[in-house]
Design an enzyme around this catalytic site. Structure first.
Site, PDB file in Angstrom:
ATOM      1  N   TYR A  28      -2.602  -2.463 -11.008  1.00 50.77           N
ATOM      2  CA  TYR A  28      -2.699  -2.295  -9.559  1.00 50.77           C
ATOM      3  C   TYR A  28      -1.969  -3.422  -8.825  1.00 50.77           C
ATOM      4  O   TYR A  28      -1.218  -3.184  -7.872  1.00 50.77           O
ATOM      5  CB  TYR A  28      -4.174  -2.237  -9.144  1.00 50.77           C
ATOM      6  CG  TYR A  28      -4.382  -2.098  -7.657  1.00 50.77           C
ATOM      7  CD1 TYR A  28      -4.112  -0.898  -7.020  1.00 50.77           C
ATOM      8  CD2 TYR A  28      -4.829  -3.167  -6.889  1.00 50.77           C
ATOM      9  CE1 TYR A  28      -4.291  -0.759  -5.645  1.00 50.77           C
ATOM     10  CE2 TYR A  28      -5.013  -3.042  -5.525  1.00 50.77           C
ATOM     11  CZ  TYR A  28      -4.745  -1.849  -4.902  1.00 50.77           C
ATOM     12  OH  TYR A  28      -4.921  -1.718  -3.545  1.00 50.77           O
TER      13      TYR A  28
ATOM     14  N   SER B 271       0.796  -1.245   0.000  1.00 47.44           N
ATOM     15  CA  SER B 271       0.000   0.000   0.000  1.00 47.44           C
ATOM     16  C   SER B 271       0.821   1.284   0.000  1.00 47.44           C
ATOM     17  O   SER B 271       0.285   2.355  -0.260  1.00 47.44           O
ATOM     18  CB  SER B 271      -0.929   0.027   1.209  1.00 47.44           C
ATOM     19  OG  SER B 271      -1.953  -0.919   1.055  1.00 47.44           O
TER      20      SER B 271
ATOM     21  N   LYS C 261       0.521   3.422  -2.976  1.00 41.98           N
ATOM     22  CA  LYS C 261      -0.625   4.316  -3.222  1.00 41.98           C
ATOM     23  C   LYS C 261      -0.205   5.793  -3.230  1.00 41.98           C
ATOM     24  O   LYS C 261      -0.802   6.606  -3.936  1.00 41.98           O
ATOM     25  CB  LYS C 261      -1.710   4.078  -2.153  1.00 41.98           C
ATOM     26  CG  LYS C 261      -2.399   2.725  -2.319  1.00 41.98           C
ATOM     27  CD  LYS C 261      -3.249   2.354  -1.102  1.00 41.98           C
ATOM     28  CE  LYS C 261      -3.904   0.992  -1.308  1.00 41.98           C
ATOM     29  NZ  LYS C 261      -4.530   0.470  -0.085  1.00 41.98           N
TER      30      LYS C 261
ATOM     31  N   VAL D  39       1.238  -3.768   3.877  1.00 41.94           N
ATOM     32  CA  VAL D  39       1.226  -5.067   4.567  1.00 41.94           C
ATOM     33  C   VAL D  39       2.482  -5.883   4.323  1.00 41.94           C
ATOM     34  O   VAL D  39       2.676  -6.942   4.927  1.00 41.94           O
ATOM     35  CB  VAL D  39      -0.024  -5.913   4.223  1.00 41.94           C
ATOM     36  CG1 VAL D  39      -1.285  -5.251   4.757  1.00 41.94           C
ATOM     37  CG2 VAL D  39      -0.121  -6.171   2.735  1.00 41.94           C
TER      38      VAL D  39
ATOM     39  N   TYR E   7      -3.988   3.158   7.445  1.00 33.96           N
ATOM     40  CA  TYR E   7      -5.247   2.420   7.484  1.00 33.96           C
ATOM     41  C   TYR E   7      -6.195   3.055   8.512  1.00 33.96           C
ATOM     42  O   TYR E   7      -6.145   4.270   8.695  1.00 33.96           O
ATOM     43  CB  TYR E   7      -4.986   0.929   7.797  1.00 33.96           C
ATOM     44  CG  TYR E   7      -4.074   0.265   6.792  1.00 33.96           C
ATOM     45  CD1 TYR E   7      -4.416   0.192   5.436  1.00 33.96           C
ATOM     46  CD2 TYR E   7      -2.857  -0.275   7.170  1.00 33.96           C
ATOM     47  CE1 TYR E   7      -3.574  -0.412   4.511  1.00 33.96           C
ATOM     48  CE2 TYR E   7      -2.014  -0.891   6.247  1.00 33.96           C
ATOM     49  CZ  TYR E   7      -2.380  -0.954   4.918  1.00 33.96           C
ATOM     50  OH  TYR E   7      -1.552  -1.545   4.020  1.00 33.96           O
TER      51      TYR E   7
END
Lengths: 305, 305, 305, 305
Positions: free
Chosen positions: B189, B61, B64, B259, B241
């Site tokens: 992605y 992540s 992102k 993660v 998160y």
């Protein structure tokens, strides 16, 4: 600086034509929609003003920051955060749903109504009167203004129309997040929302938070550095209702708005800004006020990111 | 500095015993749970390391943030934010519910999976291959590391187990937030999540964001100041998160976790920090990594609030 | 018939070992978990009993059917359904969420707590006392039992622990679905839940609904045919909490349960059935009671579908 | 009977002026909004018709009842209900939210899209072609009409615009409620929705369900009694989208509607009713169709409660 804020005031006055003055209680409807005031107090205690800086209005949700600071001084922070969360909610300020759907049922954060009711319940005092007095005294101390008081007409109306907050409070009581008597907690909550201030008061509160809790006028510590940081953090993540994220992106300054039309902004280590403009967007933020802060941020390079 | 980070590493190593290495795909399970690495690069381009800074892991992540920067350079920002929101969601990263219950059905922000899939779809390129190449090139540029590439075993596993992301993508397509072919968007992605980096790469990306988009090593601008600020803002409001609010309160530094065990932190105008520790808490953040950043923030006074 | 119900009682007694007696208030905990009683009254007014048919228990949610009937007699049905919906909710009986997420904010139906509080508020009477008297009189008429009264210990406990219902009521008040004073409405609601009955009373109420509102004992009409049908329809679609669908599939008889352990079933044009078994499953239905009704339905071919 | 249905047709024709013909795919828009047809077949196999009973339209959601029956014959019922629930949802037919918020993530029931996709996945056959053939054959058997087939224009459009159903299917796959290939399951699902029938076919299906699964024309059993009851139960609790509760209250007959404009009603032990009227209310039910069934229920005393 005088020049900058006057220019910013002038160029954004047009935005007072947009949006609506809060109307859920009659007193708020009386506000003049074309009022606009800006006050900046920097860390050298210089005060700059433009526009309607003497107009009184009720503090409403801006009070959530001050009561949070007080709750964090009256209790261990771990205890406070066992009763109210630290997470932005992504929901409207008066949402009840998350109290039911999240795992803990704990209100997400102290800037939404449910969480603010919890922090209000954490103010210490053996009687309601004592709690009210302590609260008022603390607001006056933060704003360096002994004349600050409650607008009792607004208070009565808040109380009369407060069934949604009452619903939340009973749910919080049921789930163990409020200890005291629900009616007393709400009494204090409606009063804190009804405290009357002006843009200068907001700037003063802002600069005292910006200076990490030290009164910029006399060097006395009012709140601890760590509490001052926590409050500013919540202002960034949840201070502008469910437009907090957008405000952080576009303005990048810790700020808290209220439906009375005020916004209190605090630029760490630099200044406090108070803005007043009673016409609100659908999420409850002053339209002109947000525009003013966006311009000030750009012109004075105040974005913290 | 060397001393500080070594001490922080030593004192927090015990936390590698808590939590669990990600296990939703077999490749991630292979990580060694007692690995811990810290790298700091300051704005004078000094590099400080302690612990497992050479260990490779997938960026997950953290990607992102970089893809968001790229989407904001490939498109008008207004267009980007017509497809993805700016608000923290208060929900888990892979939540679908808000796509249905909020007014616009728009994904809340680019740090949750749904929003990140949208930003990935905004990367320009006439073919999937071109988009992939441009993306990889941009990651390499941000990290100043030409050796960065995709871990194809992880990629294949992500693809195989990606039905929830597939569900989100079809919903986004249905509601008009993705324009291209769903399979191609997901292909890209899954690849961006599978890019392999180390703690040094993360620190380098962090410092380049901290320096407002200028490559600290050679003074070249990589991304605009405004994009660099937007990315850091999302890191504060939604980077960790659904523990982002807590992290902002306790650490007060823009950061993004993955993660894979990495956290990329960016202290505006000061430094980038990369941390690696693969054992995660229930929300998906490296337990030791969070503790390390909390200590570094306190010892070096890095809290931005 | 005597034989059938005795056999059904015997073969299902083992299920009294499963589940838990309600414990949210101390009085309910006193129920004996191995009690099991069945009473059937057919449309020729034959009364068949087996097991603990004399044991008194509080009617709890079964009262929602009777108060609905009364509200529909006291008001135009269109008015009633402007305040409470007709749709099953799929949520637990005490859910608040749907009050916020559905378009109208209207409680889904009169069998969940929120909807039942609304129907209670629709009972006519110039004072609370008058409303209470009228209500008690109507319960006695439906059950042909002048001895029916309120268990005041249960009532006091309900009132003391009723904060969740209080929250709902204030929300309903806020959204315009309750007209009167919230405290008075809740007073009446807590009292209706605390009415004490036995399995015979439930069977009698059931048969009077089954006979389309005519008192099977003397041919007098108590409620209109149309009201009797509406009540039975809600019993099928929402009578067994969030297991109503499953009960309709497996049993196929209109029925309403309460956490006191009672189930009132009404087989159109055939009979009323009262069952008592205080050990409940997680959704709030008597475990043995559901099993008894499933067996009776199969053995006597009572499924209406 | 002829007279009654002709009168009901005439008196309700005015309602064809309200609502809208479905328009999410171009083919459905072609329906003539003032068409209205009623067919009743009673258990002595008498067929009564009025209005547009020869007009073909696609079966759409009415197919969910037939596929459910087939899934219950192809599998143990316990297995079917381990994959799809029995509870009404209170949400729109294409809602995704409950898949995330309820405990089990299981689709609430087989009448909403998510649950229907699951039942479609339970149709047996070693290839997609075989499953399709078996399905078509079963529809023809239930309707006693060998000419029933798929409207391929509608099918192609459903497939092209099916991203929301695709999203649901991937979520169901991810959570373990669909075993097979998602694309194949959807292929079959889009085909079942595109089967072309008329009001007479619907009445025939209805009467075969009303007669507990026995073909009224020749006495052959098509489905078991228990399956026929289950299907009718779901029709009452969830057959009319999120107006099922209201329909049960006002009409009191098991019925299932589709956005093609058809409603199939089944009065246990009495008759089947097919109604066609393509102009729909906002929930997706034929406006004139609902009115027709309400009148028929009252005039012929068909309410089962």
């Amino acid at each position: 600086m005088e020049k900058i804020i006057q220019e910013v005031l002038d160029s954004n006055r047009k935005y007072t034509n947009y949006g609506q003055v809060a109307s859920y209680i009659p007193e708020l409807k009386k506000a003049k929609r074309d009022d606009l005031g800006i006050c900046i107090i920097d860390k050298d205690n210089n005060v700059y003003k433009a526009g309607n800086c003497d107009t009184k209005f009720t503090i409403q949700s801006v009070s959530k920051t001050i009561v949070l600071a007080m709750a964090l001084m009256d209790n261990e922070w771990q205890y406070v955060f066992s009763k109210v969360g630290m997470e932005p909610s992504g929901d409207p300020f008066n949402s009840i749903m998350k109290l039911e759907t999240n795992d803990t049922k704990k209100p997400c954060n102290p800037m939404i109504n449910a969480g603010a009711i919890v922090t209000t319940s954490l103010i210490k005092g053996s009687t309601l009167e004592e709690r009210e007095e302590r609260m008022l005294k603390f607001f006056r101390r933060m704003a360096r203004n002994e004349n600050i008081g409650i607008n009792y007409d607004v208070y009565k109306s808040e109380k009369m129309t407060g069934d949604r907050n009452r619903a939340m409070a009973y749910l919080l009581k049921n789930d163990g997040f409020i200890d005291g008597d629900v009616d007393e907690v709400l009494e204090l909550y409606f009063k804190q929302c009804s405290i009357e201030i002006d843009a200068v008061d907001l700037a003063r509160i802002g600069v005292n938070l910006a200076s990490y809790g030290v009164d910029i006028a006399n060097g006395e510590r009012i709140i601890s550095e760590s509490v001052s940081r926590m409050v500013k953090t919540f202002m960034i993540t949840c201070g502008m209702y469910d437009a907090s994220g957008e405000f952080a992106i576009k303005v990048g300054i810790p700020a808290k708005s209220g439906v009375g039309g005020g916004i209190m902004a605090s630029v760490p280590n630099k200044m406090g800004i108070g803005v007043y403009g009673p016409a609100l967007d659908k999420k409850g933020n002053s339209i002109a006020g947000v525009k003013v802060l966006q311009d000030l941020s750009q012109r004075m390079n105040l974005n913290i990111f």
